[in-house]
Design a protein around this motif. Structure first.
Motif, mmCIF file in Angstrom:
data_model
loop_
_atom_site.group_PDB
_atom_site.id
_atom_site.type_symbol
_atom_site.label_atom_id
_atom_site.label_comp_id
_atom_site.label_asym_id
_atom_site.label_seq_id
_atom_site.Cartn_x
_atom_site.Cartn_y
_atom_site.Cartn_z
ATOM 1 N N LEU A 60 -1.756 -16.079 12.948
ATOM 2 C CA LEU A 60 -2.727 -15.104 13.417
ATOM 3 C C LEU A 60 -2.108 -13.714 13.517
ATOM 4 C CD1 LEU A 60 -5.563 -14.515 14.279
ATOM 5 C CD2 LEU A 60 -5.040 -15.399 16.554
ATOM 6 N N PHE A 61 -0.888 -13.628 14.024
ATOM 7 C CA PHE A 61 -0.196 -12.340 14.078
ATOM 8 C C PHE A 61 -0.074 -11.745 12.681
ATOM 9 C CE2 PHE A 61 1.470 -13.562 18.304
ATOM 10 C CZ PHE A 61 1.280 -12.362 18.974
ATOM 11 N N ASP A 62 0.294 -12.559 11.724
ATOM 12 C CA ASP A 62 0.463 -12.079 10.349
ATOM 13 C C ASP A 62 -0.858 -11.582 9.774
ATOM 14 O OD1 ASP A 62 3.149 -12.609 10.401
ATOM 15 O OD2 ASP A 62 3.013 -14.484 9.259
ATOM 16 N N LEU A 63 -1.933 -12.320 10.016
ATOM 17 C CA LEU A 63 -3.234 -11.918 9.497
ATOM 18 C C LEU A 63 -3.665 -10.583 10.096
ATOM 19 C CD1 LEU A 63 -5.791 -12.401 7.849
ATOM 20 C CD2 LEU A 63 -6.686 -13.742 9.775
ATOM 21 N N LEU A 64 -3.513 -10.420 11.410
ATOM 22 C CA LEU A 64 -3.878 -9.162 12.056
ATOM 23 C C LEU A 64 -3.041 -8.005 11.513
ATOM 24 C CD1 LEU A 64 -4.264 -10.485 15.692
ATOM 25 C CD2 LEU A 64 -6.081 -9.407 14.375
ATOM 26 N N ARG A 65 -1.749 -8.213 11.390
ATOM 27 C CA ARG A 65 -0.865 -7.144 10.894
ATOM 28 C C ARG A 65 -1.255 -6.743 9.478
ATOM 29 N NH1 ARG A 65 3.113 -7.544 7.582
ATOM 30 N NH2 ARG A 65 3.298 -9.802 7.880
ATOM 31 N N GLN A 66 -1.409 -7.709 8.598
ATOM 32 C CA GLN A 66 -1.738 -7.410 7.210
ATOM 33 C C GLN A 66 -3.114 -6.749 7.086
ATOM 34 O OE1 GLN A 66 -1.367 -11.225 5.321
ATOM 35 N NE2 GLN A 66 0.827 -11.363 5.724
ATOM 36 N N SER A 67 -4.077 -7.228 7.856
ATOM 37 C CA SER A 67 -5.434 -6.681 7.784
ATOM 38 C C SER A 67 -5.468 -5.242 8.284
ATOM 39 C CB SER A 67 -6.398 -7.529 8.617
ATOM 40 O OG SER A 67 -6.438 -8.865 8.172
ATOM 41 N N GLU A 68 -4.777 -4.988 9.390
ATOM 42 C CA GLU A 68 -4.792 -3.646 9.965
ATOM 43 C C GLU A 68 -4.040 -2.658 9.076
ATOM 44 O OE1 GLU A 68 -3.407 -4.241 13.953
ATOM 45 O OE2 GLU A 68 -5.292 -5.192 14.580
ATOM 46 N N GLU A 69 -2.942 -3.091 8.504
ATOM 47 C CA GLU A 69 -2.201 -2.213 7.593
ATOM 48 C C GLU A 69 -3.061 -1.856 6.376
ATOM 49 O OE1 GLU A 69 1.402 -4.285 6.712
ATOM 50 O OE2 GLU A 69 2.393 -3.665 8.582
ATOM 51 N N LYS A 70 -3.787 -2.818 5.866
ATOM 52 C CA LYS A 70 -4.646 -2.572 4.700
ATOM 53 C C LYS A 70 -5.778 -1.618 5.069
ATOM 54 C CE LYS A 70 -7.141 -4.971 1.011
ATOM 55 N NZ LYS A 70 -7.503 -6.311 0.453
ATOM 56 N N LEU A 71 -6.388 -1.804 6.234
ATOM 57 C CA LEU A 71 -7.462 -0.918 6.675
ATOM 58 C C LEU A 71 -6.952 0.496 6.860
ATOM 59 C CD1 LEU A 71 -10.358 -0.406 7.630
ATOM 60 C CD2 LEU A 71 -9.645 -1.140 9.922
ATOM 61 N N ILE A 72 -5.787 0.646 7.454
ATOM 62 C CA ILE A 72 -5.214 1.990 7.686
ATOM 63 C C ILE A 72 -4.925 2.684 6.365
ATOM 64 C CG2 ILE A 72 -3.152 3.185 8.531
ATOM 65 C CD1 ILE A 72 -3.175 1.029 10.833
ATOM 66 N N ARG A 73 -4.392 1.960 5.404
ATOM 67 C CA ARG A 73 -4.151 2.563 4.087
ATOM 68 C C ARG A 73 -5.463 3.040 3.457
ATOM 69 N NH1 ARG A 73 -0.441 -1.813 3.525
ATOM 70 N NH2 ARG A 73 -1.943 -2.979 2.224
ATOM 71 N N LYS A 74 -6.521 2.235 3.603
ATOM 72 C CA LYS A 74 -7.828 2.612 3.054
ATOM 73 C C LYS A 74 -8.354 3.876 3.743
ATOM 74 C CE LYS A 74 -11.447 -0.002 3.951
ATOM 75 N NZ LYS A 74 -12.431 -1.117 3.867
ATOM 76 N N LEU A 75 -8.215 3.935 5.058
ATOM 77 C CA LEU A 75 -8.699 5.103 5.808
ATOM 78 C C LEU A 75 -7.915 6.353 5.454
ATOM 79 C CD1 LEU A 75 -9.261 3.429 9.281
ATOM 80 C CD2 LEU A 75 -11.019 4.305 7.743
ATOM 81 N N MET A 76 -6.647 6.219 5.226
ATOM 82 C CA MET A 76 -5.822 7.391 4.884
ATOM 83 C C MET A 76 -6.166 7.945 3.506
ATOM 84 S SD MET A 76 -2.058 6.521 6.472
ATOM 85 C CE MET A 76 -1.741 6.799 8.230
ATOM 86 N N ARG A 77 -6.747 7.106 2.649
ATOM 87 C CA ARG A 77 -7.143 7.584 1.325
ATOM 88 C C ARG A 77 -8.497 8.308 1.369
ATOM 89 N NH1 ARG A 77 -5.177 2.362 -0.363
ATOM 90 N NH2 ARG A 77 -7.332 1.596 -0.459
#
Length: 226
Positions: free
Chosen positions: A208-225
């Motif tokens: 669960l920790f891994d899923l949250l970390r990966q999902s949030e990192e992906k969302l942040i990258r999308k928002l920064m673009r």
């Protein structure tokens, strides 16, 4: 984890709660959060306020030690109208578009979860007892499900997390905090996650920790673009 967090910035309650844009970011920083979404609760009638909120968030986040984005949480919009509402919110300047999901603690119209995913929302908040079809669709579309610390909506966190893990859907954290007392601190989040993991994956607590970390990192990258 990346400590992404959803904060509800609802101006109708500011006089009662005192949670302005600047105070929201200040308390987010004190809570140890590094990334945040400040969202307006919306039925589509207040999109005109997004430009002002976006401007405030951009200016204040430069000094608040929190990278923040402005958005909306679409609430109780009929599923058939969600595609237009999501498009209109983005055109009005929303960096983040959330849809209030089928929480068991609210009378949200059945079919809202699936319609929100089909409409291309970024996050379905507190999706309740989301089914396998909608969870798999969220994985396919890259739409995140919310893992919430809001006591009112957190009853189905274990179910949401299990469905996200089973079907590969993104999962991000949020609280819908309207005041400082409702903000979940960075130090407290791991306890919420571990409390859910015992019901989701007792054989491997890292899932669960891994899923949250990966999902949030992906969302942040999308928002920064954006």
């Amino acid at each position: 984890m990346t400590d992404f967090h959803i904060i509800l910035h609802d101006s109708s309650s500011l006089l009662e709660q005192g949670f302005s844009c600047s105070s929201a970011l200040r308390y987010a920083s004190l809570a140890g959060l590094r990334f945040a979404g400040l969202v307006l609760l919306s039925d589509g009638s207040n999109f005109s306020r997004l430009a002002e909120l976006s401007s405030q968030v951009r200016r204040l986040s430069l000094y608040a030690n929190v990278e923040a984005w402005a958005g909306v949480e679409l609430c109780h919009i009929p599923p058939a109208l969600l595609p237009d509402a999501v498009t209109e919110a983005r055109e009005a300047g929303a960096s983040l578009v959330l849809v209030h999901g089928e929480s068991i603690m609210d009378q949200v119209e059945e079919g809202t979860n699936f319609a929100a995913i089909a409409a291309g929302a970024d996050i379905v908040t507190h999706p309740g007892l989301i089914d396998a079809e909608a969870s798999a669709f969220a994985a396919e579309k890259g739409v995140a499900l919310e893992f919430t610390s809001c006591p009112r909506h957190a009853f189905t966190n274990a179910h949401t997390a299990a469905m996200a893990l089973r079907h590969g859907a993104p999962l991000v954290r949020g609280s819908a905090a309207r005041c400082a007392e409702e903000l979940t601190t960075r130090a407290f989040w791991p306890m919420i996650v571990r409390g859910t993991e015992s019901a989701v994956s007792p054989e491997n607590e890292s899932y669960l920790f891994d899923l949250l970390r990966q999902s949030e990192e992906k969302l942040i990258r999308k928002l920064m673009r954006r």
